[in-house]
Design a protein around this motif. Structure first.
Motif: not given
Length: 116
Positions: A30-34, A39-41, A46-48
């Protein structure tokens, strides 16, 4: 040396281009990614993860049971592959390492002082 080996292994197993240097971040659920991580692999992967939740081929409950079994077993391996994908990747890596060892064995053995 370990970093170079890890980077090579990551590049061999990655399905997306892997930039160097490689850094691993593990933010909690649940931690939003900066934007810089998204945009890194690793960020894309992680988004997937949320897309695979409940649809992944391997059962996380069975994986947890295997981990608990390994913790309680004195003969458990140092590295516990979970799922056929992990076994296949590890076997491929070891086969490459054995091939490297075989092809460079003479050079490796030829490093002693004469008569030693």
């Amino acid at each position: 040396m370990a970093e170079a080996e890890a980077a090579r292994e990551l590049a061999d197993a990655a399905t997306v281009p892997t930039p160097e240097p490689v850094a691993i971040g593990e933010p909690g659920a649940g931690c939003p990614l900066p934007w810089s991580v998204r945009d890194t692999p690793a960020g894309v992967l992680r988004e997937r993860f949320s897309d695979y939740d409940g649809a992944q081929p391997n059962d996380p409950v069975k994986a947890a049971q295997a981990i608990l079994r390994a913790v309680d077993d004195d003969t458990s391996p140092l590295r516990l592959p979970l799922g056929p994908e992990a076994v296949t990747l590890i076997r491929r890596k070891l086969q490459r390492q054995l091939a490297d060892l075989d092809s460079w064995e003479t050079v490796s053995f030829d490093t002693r002082y004469p008569g030693a």
